[in-house]
Design a protein around this motif. Structure first.
Motif, short mmCIF file in Angstrom:
data_model
loop_
_atom_site.label_atom_id
_atom_site.label_comp_id
_atom_site.label_asym_id
_atom_site.label_seq_id
_atom_site.Cartn_x
_atom_site.Cartn_y
_atom_site.Cartn_z
N HIS A 124 35.55 71.60 24.17
CA HIS A 124 34.32 71.35 23.83
C HIS A 124 34.46 70.24 22.83
CE1 HIS A 124 32.93 75.29 25.48
NE2 HIS A 124 34.08 76.05 25.01
N CYS A 159 27.34 70.42 21.26
CA CYS A 159 28.49 70.15 22.03
C CYS A 159 28.49 68.78 22.78
CB CYS A 159 29.14 71.25 22.96
SG CYS A 159 30.43 71.12 23.88
N GLU A 161 31.14 67.48 24.61
CA GLU A 161 31.91 67.39 25.61
C GLU A 161 31.66 68.17 26.85
OE1 GLU A 161 35.37 65.76 25.29
OE2 GLU A 161 35.67 65.84 27.43
N PHE A 162 31.24 67.84 27.99
CA PHE A 162 31.05 68.49 29.27
C PHE A 162 31.85 69.78 29.28
CE2 PHE A 162 30.56 69.93 33.60
CZ PHE A 162 29.19 70.32 33.61
N CYS A 163 31.44 71.09 29.31
CA CYS A 163 32.38 72.15 29.34
C CYS A 163 31.84 73.10 30.46
CB CYS A 163 32.16 72.68 27.82
SG CYS A 163 30.63 72.98 27.27
N HIS A 167 26.38 73.56 29.15
CA HIS A 167 26.96 72.55 28.30
C HIS A 167 25.90 72.11 27.35
CE1 HIS A 167 28.20 68.99 26.39
NE2 HIS A 167 27.61 67.88 27.23
N MET A 170 24.45 74.42 24.34
CA MET A 170 25.46 74.89 23.25
C MET A 170 25.26 74.16 22.07
SD MET A 170 29.79 75.10 24.29
CE MET A 170 30.53 75.35 22.64
CU1 CUA Z 1 30.99 72.94 24.95
CU2 CUA Z 1 29.91 71.21 26.00
#
Ligand code: CUA
Length: 291
Positions: A124, A159, A161-163, A167, A170
């Protein structure tokens, strides 16, 4: 760092625009002149204009790395706050007081808070645009950053960062408040959950909560502790947002969430318990007591 890069970029801008203006004037079309000599490639020139930008980029990279190193806390610093990224929410704990919260961090104004950043599942990235630089949360790696607000207020965090599918939801908030107010908040949050003796519906909700084994994922201090698959719910009703920002934390929104979490936030790990209306009322009444 900022000053150096501004200087470098200004120089590049002046040189490029200067060369363009010079060429426009010097080589402009004139009556009766023959076609200019045609060039196809110039190895020496191409090497030069590749090497110069490369040198500039390497210099800026080195300066950036040095600055990042300088502005982050040393790893030996004792953290004031441990933040852990989960799919798809943020866990935050205050080691000194034992307070655990989710998606709503509080910090005192004017005091640099050393944040230890972790990730529970995938990568993340923690970013509060108004307060810090971006920093990745990587499973198995511990990172540190300073979180400090010079002005009281609520700052939005995301967040970056693609998670996974959620995502985008978040998000979190950082509430920066006067030290006395922060101390009072921390004091209130460190208390175990109150016994819901006040209403029969709330007591029924508590019984249901335990029977459905919600406690195996969520912690309610005073009831069961240690589970952190899902957010700590000890003081759920005191929070402003629900589902890492997917909605405001109102009784109606909480009810919609409990009815079918996946409909509100597709891909969420919380299962649908197919609760009846009566059960939703009872759980709602219980959660309303978790102030
Ligand atoms: Cu955690 Cu995007």
């Amino acid at each position: 760092m900022g000053l150096i890069s501004t200087f470098v970029f200004t120089m590049i801008f002046v040189a490029v625009v200067g060369a363009v203006i010079y060429s426009l004037i010097k080589f402009r079309w004139r009556e009766g002149e023959p076609e200019p000599h045609q060039l196809a490639g110039h190895t020496k020139l191409e090497i030069v204009w590749t090497a110069i930008p490369l040198g500039i980029v390497l210099l800026l990279f080195a300066l950036t790395a040095r600055t990042m190193n300088k502005i982050d806390p040393p790893p030996l610093e004792k953290p004031d706050l441990i933040v852990t990224g989960h799919q798809f929410w943020w866990e935050a704990s205050y080691p000194a007081s034992g307070v655990m919260v989710a998606n709503e961090l509080h910090i005192p104004v004017g005091k640099p808070f050393c944040v230890q950043l972790e990730a529970a599942d995938v990568i993340h990235e923690f970013w509060v645009a108004g307060l810090t630089r971006k920093i990745e949360a990587i499973p198995g790696q511990t990172r540190y950053l300073w979180l400090e607000a010079s002005k009281a207020g609520t700052y939005t965090g995301v967040c970056t960062e693609f998670c996974g599918v959620q995502h985008a939801w978040m998000r979190f908030i950082v509430v920066a408040e006067e030290p006395a107010k922060f101390a009072a908040w921390q004091q209130a949050q460190s208390q175990p959950a109150a016994e819901p003796a006040a209403s029969a519906a709330a007591a029924a909700g508590l019984a249901l909560y335990q029977r459905l084994s919600c406690v195996s994922c969520h912690t309610v201090k005073g009831l069961a502790a240690g589970a952190s698959v899902g957010p700590d719910l000890t003081h759920l009703a005191s929070r402003q947002i629900l589902g890492a920002g997917v909605s405001e934390n109102t009784p109606a929104a909480l009810r919609t969430w409990l009815k079918n979490p996946d409909a509100v936030k597709p891909g969420v790990l919380m299962p649908n318990y197919n609760l009846t209306d009566e059960q939703l009322d009872e759980l709602g009444a219980y959660f309303a007591t978790l102030k």
